[in-house]
Write a protein that holds these residues in place. Structure first.
Motif, PDB file in Angstrom:
ATOM      1  N   ALA A 111       0.833  -1.202   0.000  1.00  0.00           N
ATOM      2  CA  ALA A 111       0.000   0.000   0.000  1.00  0.00           C
ATOM      3  C   ALA A 111       0.863   1.246   0.000  1.00  0.00           C
ATOM      4  O   ALA A 111       0.601   2.219  -0.731  1.00  0.00           O
ATOM      5  CB  ALA A 111      -0.934  -0.008   1.209  1.00  0.00           C
ATOM      6  N   ARG A 112       1.913   1.249   0.812  1.00  0.00           N
ATOM      7  CA  ARG A 112       2.834   2.391   0.841  1.00  0.00           C
ATOM      8  C   ARG A 112       3.519   2.564  -0.513  1.00  0.00           C
ATOM      9  O   ARG A 112       3.755   3.694  -0.972  1.00  0.00           O
ATOM     10  CB  ARG A 112       3.863   2.222   1.959  1.00  0.00           C
ATOM     11  N   GLN A 113       3.834   1.464  -1.167  1.00  0.00           N
ATOM     12  CA  GLN A 113       4.447   1.523  -2.491  1.00  0.00           C
ATOM     13  C   GLN A 113       3.526   2.243  -3.474  1.00  0.00           C
ATOM     14  O   GLN A 113       3.975   3.084  -4.268  1.00  0.00           O
ATOM     15  CB  GLN A 113       4.739   0.106  -2.991  1.00  0.00           C
ATOM     16  N   ALA A 114       2.237   1.939  -3.427  1.00  0.00           N
ATOM     17  CA  ALA A 114       1.276   2.585  -4.318  1.00  0.00           C
ATOM     18  C   ALA A 114       1.174   4.079  -4.033  1.00  0.00           C
ATOM     19  O   ALA A 114       1.144   4.902  -4.957  1.00  0.00           O
ATOM     20  CB  ALA A 114      -0.096   1.926  -4.174  1.00  0.00           C
ATOM     21  N   VAL A 115       1.131   4.428  -2.758  1.00  0.00           N
ATOM     22  CA  VAL A 115       1.043   5.842  -2.389  1.00  0.00           C
ATOM     23  C   VAL A 115       2.286   6.586  -2.849  1.00  0.00           C
ATOM     24  O   VAL A 115       2.199   7.678  -3.440  1.00  0.00           O
ATOM     25  CB  VAL A 115       0.843   5.994  -0.866  1.00  0.00           C
ATOM     26  N   ARG A 116       3.465   6.020  -2.604  1.00  0.00           N
ATOM     27  CA  ARG A 116       4.710   6.680  -2.987  1.00  0.00           C
ATOM     28  C   ARG A 116       4.806   6.849  -4.504  1.00  0.00           C
ATOM     29  O   ARG A 116       5.342   7.852  -4.992  1.00  0.00           O
ATOM     30  CB  ARG A 116       5.919   5.897  -2.469  1.00  0.00           C
ATOM     31  N   ALA A 117       4.267   5.903  -5.257  1.00  0.00           N
ATOM     32  CA  ALA A 117       4.297   6.010  -6.715  1.00  0.00           C
ATOM     33  C   ALA A 117       3.450   7.169  -7.216  1.00  0.00           C
ATOM     34  O   ALA A 117       3.679   7.685  -8.317  1.00  0.00           O
ATOM     35  CB  ALA A 117       3.810   4.707  -7.339  1.00  0.00           C
ATOM     36  N   SER A 118       2.494   7.609  -6.411  1.00  0.00           N
ATOM     37  CA  SER A 118       1.589   8.681  -6.813  1.00  0.00           C
ATOM     38  C   SER A 118       2.016  10.049  -6.305  1.00  0.00           C
ATOM     39  O   SER A 118       1.366  11.049  -6.622  1.00  0.00           O
ATOM     40  CB  SER A 118       0.173   8.376  -6.311  1.00  0.00           C
ATOM     41  N   ARG A 119       3.094  10.112  -5.532  1.00  0.00           N
ATOM     42  CA  ARG A 119       3.567  11.368  -4.941  1.00  0.00           C
ATOM     43  C   ARG A 119       4.936  11.735  -5.508  1.00  0.00           C
ATOM     44  O   ARG A 119       5.781  10.869  -5.752  1.00  0.00           O
ATOM     45  CB  ARG A 119       3.686  11.250  -3.424  1.00  0.00           C
ATOM     46  N   TYR A 120       5.140  13.054  -5.657  1.00  0.00           N
ATOM     47  CA  TYR A 120       6.449  13.544  -6.081  1.00  0.00           C
ATOM     48  C   TYR A 120       7.426  13.534  -4.902  1.00  0.00           C
ATOM     49  O   TYR A 120       7.012  13.567  -3.741  1.00  0.00           O
ATOM     50  CB  TYR A 120       6.324  14.967  -6.617  1.00  0.00           C
ATOM     51  N   PRO A 121       8.739  13.504  -5.192  1.00  0.00           N
ATOM     52  CA  PRO A 121       9.718  13.633  -4.108  1.00  0.00           C
ATOM     53  C   PRO A 121       9.523  14.956  -3.363  1.00  0.00           C
ATOM     54  O   PRO A 121       9.112  15.949  -3.966  1.00  0.00           O
ATOM     55  CB  PRO A 121      11.061  13.615  -4.857  1.00  0.00           C
ATOM     56  N   PRO A 122       9.783  14.967  -2.049  1.00  0.00           N
ATOM     57  CA  PRO A 122      10.386  13.892  -1.243  1.00  0.00           C
ATOM     58  C   PRO A 122       9.380  12.887  -0.697  1.00  0.00           C
ATOM     59  O   PRO A 122       9.761  11.892  -0.099  1.00  0.00           O
ATOM     60  CB  PRO A 122      11.041  14.659  -0.108  1.00  0.00           C
ATOM     61  N   ALA A 123       8.068  13.139  -0.892  1.00  0.00           N
ATOM     62  CA  ALA A 123       7.065  12.232  -0.322  1.00  0.00           C
ATOM     63  C   ALA A 123       6.959  10.923  -1.088  1.00  0.00           C
ATOM     64  O   ALA A 123       6.482   9.927  -0.553  1.00  0.00           O
ATOM     65  CB  ALA A 123       5.702  12.928  -0.295  1.00  0.00           C
ATOM     66  N   GLY A 124       7.423  10.907  -2.335  1.00  0.00           N
ATOM     67  CA  GLY A 124       7.278   9.709  -3.149  1.00  0.00           C
ATOM     68  C   GLY A 124       8.314   9.647  -4.249  1.00  0.00           C
ATOM     69  O   GLY A 124       9.365  10.292  -4.175  1.00  0.00           O
ATOM     70  N   VAL A 125       7.994   8.871  -5.281  1.00  0.00           N
ATOM     71  CA  VAL A 125       8.967   8.606  -6.338  1.00  0.00           C
ATOM     72  C   VAL A 125       8.408   8.899  -7.722  1.00  0.00           C
ATOM     73  O   VAL A 125       8.991   8.494  -8.724  1.00  0.00           O
ATOM     74  CB  VAL A 125       9.437   7.129  -6.281  1.00  0.00           C
ATOM     75  N   ARG A 126       7.289   9.610  -7.807  1.00  0.00           N
ATOM     76  CA  ARG A 126       6.708   9.910  -9.116  1.00  0.00           C
ATOM     77  C   ARG A 126       7.683  10.739  -9.953  1.00  0.00           C
ATOM     78  O   ARG A 126       8.216  11.741  -9.501  1.00  0.00           O
ATOM     79  CB  ARG A 126       5.388  10.658  -8.944  1.00  0.00           C
ATOM     80  N   GLY A 127       7.896  10.314 -11.194  1.00  0.00           N
ATOM     81  CA  GLY A 127       8.779  11.046 -12.083  1.00  0.00           C
ATOM     82  C   GLY A 127       8.190  12.396 -12.470  1.00  0.00           C
ATOM     83  O   GLY A 127       6.980  12.538 -12.638  1.00  0.00           O
ATOM     84  N   VAL A 128       9.052  13.381 -12.637  1.00  0.00           N
ATOM     85  CA  VAL A 128       8.622  14.763 -12.848  1.00  0.00           C
ATOM     86  C   VAL A 128       8.647  15.124 -14.329  1.00  0.00           C
ATOM     87  O   VAL A 128       9.660  14.946 -15.013  1.00  0.00           O
ATOM     88  CB  VAL A 128       9.516  15.741 -12.061  1.00  0.00           C
ATOM     89  N   SER A 129       7.511  15.643 -14.795  1.00  0.00           N
ATOM     90  CA  SER A 129       7.425  16.243 -16.119  1.00  0.00           C
ATOM     91  C   SER A 129       6.628  17.531 -15.971  1.00  0.00           C
ATOM     92  O   SER A 129       5.602  17.561 -15.281  1.00  0.00           O
ATOM     93  CB  SER A 129       6.729  15.303 -17.108  1.00  0.00           C
ATOM     94  N   GLY A 130       7.084  18.585 -16.613  1.00  0.00           N
ATOM     95  CA  GLY A 130       6.388  19.857 -16.500  1.00  0.00           C
ATOM     96  C   GLY A 130       5.294  20.048 -17.523  1.00  0.00           C
ATOM     97  O   GLY A 130       4.549  21.027 -17.464  1.00  0.00           O
ATOM     98  N   TYR A 131       5.161  19.093 -18.474  1.00  0.00           N
ATOM     99  CA  TYR A 131       4.228  19.290 -19.585  1.00  0.00           C
ATOM    100  C   TYR A 131       3.490  17.992 -19.896  1.00  0.00           C
ATOM    101  O   TYR A 131       3.918  17.205 -20.748  1.00  0.00           O
ATOM    102  CB  TYR A 131       4.990  19.772 -20.835  1.00  0.00           C
ATOM    103  N   HIS A 132       2.421  17.755 -19.172  1.00  0.00           N
ATOM    104  CA  HIS A 132       1.590  16.587 -19.450  1.00  0.00           C
ATOM    105  C   HIS A 132       0.131  16.965 -19.257  1.00  0.00           C
ATOM    106  O   HIS A 132      -0.197  18.068 -18.817  1.00  0.00           O
ATOM    107  CB  HIS A 132       1.982  15.395 -18.567  1.00  0.00           C
ATOM    108  N   ARG A 133      -0.749  16.043 -19.586  1.00  0.00           N
ATOM    109  CA  ARG A 133      -2.170  16.369 -19.621  1.00  0.00           C
ATOM    110  C   ARG A 133      -2.724  16.713 -18.238  1.00  0.00           C
ATOM    111  O   ARG A 133      -3.617  17.559 -18.109  1.00  0.00           O
ATOM    112  CB  ARG A 133      -2.948  15.191 -20.233  1.00  0.00           C
ATOM    113  N   ASN A 134      -2.222  16.086 -17.190  1.00  0.00           N
ATOM    114  CA  ASN A 134      -2.758  16.298 -15.847  1.00  0.00           C
ATOM    115  C   ASN A 134      -2.469  17.708 -15.339  1.00  0.00           C
ATOM    116  O   ASN A 134      -3.187  18.220 -14.479  1.00  0.00           O
ATOM    117  CB  ASN A 134      -2.180  15.257 -14.875  1.00  0.00           C
TER     118      ASN A 134
END
Length: 263
Positions: A111-134
């Motif tokens: 569960a923590r793995q899923a949460v971290r995948a959805s959060r940007y650093p430092p709270a998680g590990v989501r990769g950063v892009s400045g230009y996407h649909r979201n």
């Protein structure tokens, strides 16, 4: 789940609604068709839509088209990734989803793995892009300031192991709700294909009661409104009711039987 700010609630009404006690009735979409998604979203009885990738021929291309089709309907979109993996989750977030039903969560660590995948650093590990649909392809200037608080994670409970660790999974910070997969749970209990078997229904009842005692929102895939009524009595309040596959199959079978008898 902590109370959301006004900005966060506006950015994700579905996550805000998870804090309500009342039922939230959704529709399960698997046919990867934007026209069908648009048709469903036009009907007010459905308060959310679930787009499946685990057991459906959806990919990022078909999902973007469906998100575009329902964009102005006001119906929140939830997506189920193929698996609990940071790359899968990152791509679904980038194309516009803010609610994830994560399959086969077996433990608090997963569960923590899923949460971290959805959060940007430092709270998680989501990769950063400045230009996407979201983030409106870069138009939403303060996106990074609020988005971590906006993403909803629903952990899917589908096995005996997950059932045994229910309270631990529910207690993970960032998990907003639990959701029972009755088909896989039945298989895990030794009743493959028999969701209505008494031991399976007993387990579903026990899960609902334990989640309610924990103060955790819990949902389930319900085939009929009668299922919804029964599961509500057992503590459930988040539902998918019906699916495009079943409804289309049943309609085609009915028409086929009528034509065969007509001949």
């Amino acid at each position: 789940m902590a109370a959301m700010s006004g900005r966060a609630a506006a950015e994700n009404p579905f996550k805000a609604a998870l804090q309500d006690a009342g039922p939230a009735l959704g529709f399960w979409s698997s046919l990867a068709n934007p026209v069908l998604a648009e048709l469903v979203a036009e009907h007010a009885g459905f308060q959310w839509m679930l787009f499946d990738t685990e057991h459906a021929p959806n990919d990022v291309h078909t999902l973007v088209a469906q998100l575009q089709a329902i964009r102005f309907s006001g119906v929140p979109a939830v997506v189920r990734p193929v698996r609990n993996h940071p790359v899968e989750i990152k791509r679904l977030l980038d194309i516009g989803f803010r609610n994830l039903l994560v399959p086969n969560v077996q433990s608090a660590d997963e569960a923590r793995q899923a949460v971290r995948a959805s959060r940007y650093p430092p709270a998680g590990v989501r990769g950063v892009s400045g230009y996407h649909r979201n983030n409106g392809y870069g138009r939403i200037a303060d996106y990074f300031e609020f988005i971590d608080d906006v993403i909803a994670i629903i952990a899917q409970v589908e096995t005996v192991e997950a059932m045994e660790r229910l309270e631990e999974i529910a207690a993970v910070e960032g998990v907003d709700a639990l959701f029972v997969g009755p088909g896989d749970l039945a298989a895990s209990l030794g009743h493959l294909g028999r969701i209505k078997a008494a031991p399976v229904q007993d387990a579903i009842r026990a899960i609902g009661q334990r989640a309610r005692a924990q103060g955790c929102k819990i949902g389930i895939a319900a085939g009929t409104v009668e299922d919804v009524a029964r599961y509500r009595d057992w503590g459930y309040s988040l539902f998918t009711v019906g699916s495009d596959v079943n409804l289309f199959r049943q309609a085609v079978e009915g028409l086929s039987d009528t034509l065969r008898n007509y001949r």
